[in-house]
Design a protein around this motif. Structure first.
Motif, PDB file in Angstrom:
ATOM      1  N   ARG A   6       0.879  16.392   6.689  1.00  0.00           N
ATOM      2  CA  ARG A   6       0.954  15.430   5.581  1.00  0.00           C
ATOM      3  C   ARG A   6       0.812  16.116   4.221  1.00  0.00           C
ATOM      4  O   ARG A   6       1.303  15.604   3.216  1.00  0.00           O
TER       5      ARG A   6
ATOM      6  N   GLY B 165       2.885  11.406   2.715  1.00  0.00           N
ATOM      7  CA  GLY B 165       3.359  10.132   3.246  1.00  0.00           C
ATOM      8  C   GLY B 165       4.112  10.259   4.565  1.00  0.00           C
ATOM      9  O   GLY B 165       4.594   9.262   5.098  1.00  0.00           O
TER      10      GLY B 165
ATOM     11  N   THR C  33       0.847  -1.207   0.000  1.00  0.00           N
ATOM     12  CA  THR C  33       0.000   0.000   0.000  1.00  0.00           C
ATOM     13  C   THR C  33       0.879   1.254   0.000  1.00  0.00           C
ATOM     14  O   THR C  33       1.454   1.614  -1.004  1.00  0.00           O
ATOM     15  N   ASP C  34       0.976   1.859   1.137  1.00  0.00           N
ATOM     16  CA  ASP C  34       1.701   3.114   1.293  1.00  0.00           C
ATOM     17  C   ASP C  34       3.221   2.906   1.139  1.00  0.00           C
ATOM     18  O   ASP C  34       3.854   2.191   1.901  1.00  0.00           O
TER      19      ASP C  34
ATOM     20  N   ASP D 225       0.581   6.008  12.306  1.00  0.00           N
ATOM     21  CA  ASP D 225       1.062   5.050  11.321  1.00  0.00           C
ATOM     22  C   ASP D 225       1.678   3.817  11.942  1.00  0.00           C
ATOM     23  O   ASP D 225       1.723   2.765  11.343  1.00  0.00           O
TER      24      ASP D 225
END
Ligand code: JFZ
Length: 327
Positions: A203, A208, A1-2, A234
């Motif tokens: 952000r 990110g 994903t990220d 996160d």
């Protein structure tokens, strides 16, 4: 994903650096030994607050060589580094427009953070900024918000906190994330909306940007969950001087464990007492962390002149020798 979290998951070993004016005391005042963590010495009743608050006038680390620190970290095998931009005392290691209690008003006079970020960037080590929301130097900082006066003062403090965070990200846009601390007070627990907005704002500046779970106004310490049971932030910042025993303990969350070499010293203390971990023990912790899908972050506490103590240099070397063969 990220993308950035994918990078984060593969770090394995990190370095923490606790540095500030407390390093000048080495955990002593007036010939007496402070048994608490050196970076907390201002809270000791034997240390007069105004004496502590003058320490920055002696902050002039002649041996500060960020390139040497970065090289040592690289040789140890660290993939990321977390630096205390501001600890609980409020002393800001970068030139901050928003307070006079910063490095520009010390005899050293120069930015500490910028050259450090540059040196670690050059070694390919990702930089994370530790930031204590709790700030003993700020008149508006409050533990609780009982009176109207408290609440008004705290609004100023929140604006100040926001300004400093935005300033840090403007000055050091290569930073990959923020490691938060000092968010355990009642006053902060009421700031969920503020934290949410600030997080979005940060952000937007650095897409990110990785933000640790301690930022979120919730029960301080281990895990922060929203009403859906999802982890807020996160990654989980709660593994402090301890490791999860099993994968179940981690709940499958992303996490890092931060570890001191002696029992409970982050900032420089000249007199370590009690058990001091060996490289064998630290490597065992690193292996355990990685095998439980976490990162392991080893702390260094340079002295008031900017020297990394020999015990830590030796451990870095030994861990590095192991890393070269085994990573
Ligand atoms: C905090 C700081 O007070 C300390 O000086 C150091 O910077 C460390 C990394 O973070 O100390 C804590 C914070 C949280 C817990 C324990 C110590 N906790 O949740 O158990």
């Amino acid at each position: 994903t990220d993308q950035m979290m994918e990078t984060w998951r593969n770090y394995g070993l990190g370095q923490f650096i606790h540095w500030g004016v407390y390093a000048l005391t080495g955990g002593h005042w007036d010939g007496e030994y402070y048994s608490g963590a050196a970076e907390w010495i201002r809270s000791w009743d034997k240390m007069p607050k105004d004496a502590y608050d003058q320490l920055y006038k002696s902050f002039d680390p002649k041996n500060y060589e960020p390139k040497a620190w970065a090289k040592q970290a690289k040789e140890m095998g660290a993939k990321y580094m977390i630096i205390t931009t501001k600890h609980h005392d409020g002393f800001s290691l970068w030139p901050s427009k928003y307070t006079d209690y910063d490095v520009t008003n010390s005899p050293y006079g120069n930015d500490i953070i910028g050259p450090l970020v540059e040196a670690y960037d050059a070694e390919g080590i990702d930089v994370y900024l530790y930031f204590s929301v709790m700030d003993w130097s700020q008149p508006g900082y409050r533990v609780s918000l009982e009176t109207e006066e408290d609440r008004t003062a705290y609004e100023d403090f929140k604006a100040f906190t926001r300004n400093q965070l935005i300033e840090l990200l403007e000055l050091y846009p290569s930073a990959k994330g923020l490691w938060f601390d000092g968010t355990w007070d009642e006053a902060w627990k009421e700031q969920a909306v503020f934290a949410d907005e600030l997080e979005k704002e940060m952000r937007a500046m650095i897409p990110g940007l990785i933000i640790g779970s301690r930022f979120r106004p919730d029960d301080y310490g281990n895990r922060h969950f929203d009403s859906n049971g999802d982890l807020m932030g996160d990654y989980e910042q709660g593994w402090e001087r301890k490791l999860p025993n099993t994968y179940e303990d981690t709940k499958g969350n992303d996490w890092d464990a931060v570890m001191t070499v002696p029992e409970n010293q982050w900032g420089y203390h000249s007199d370590w007492r009690g058990h001091v971990k060996s490289s064998y023990e630290l490597i065992e912790m690193l292996v355990k962390s990685v095998s439980l899908d976490g990162n392991f972050v080893l702390n260094f506490g340079p002295d008031g002149q900017g020297n990394i103590r020999s015990e830590e240099a030796k451990l870095a070397k030994e861990i590095g020798d192991w890393m070269k063969v085994n990573q």
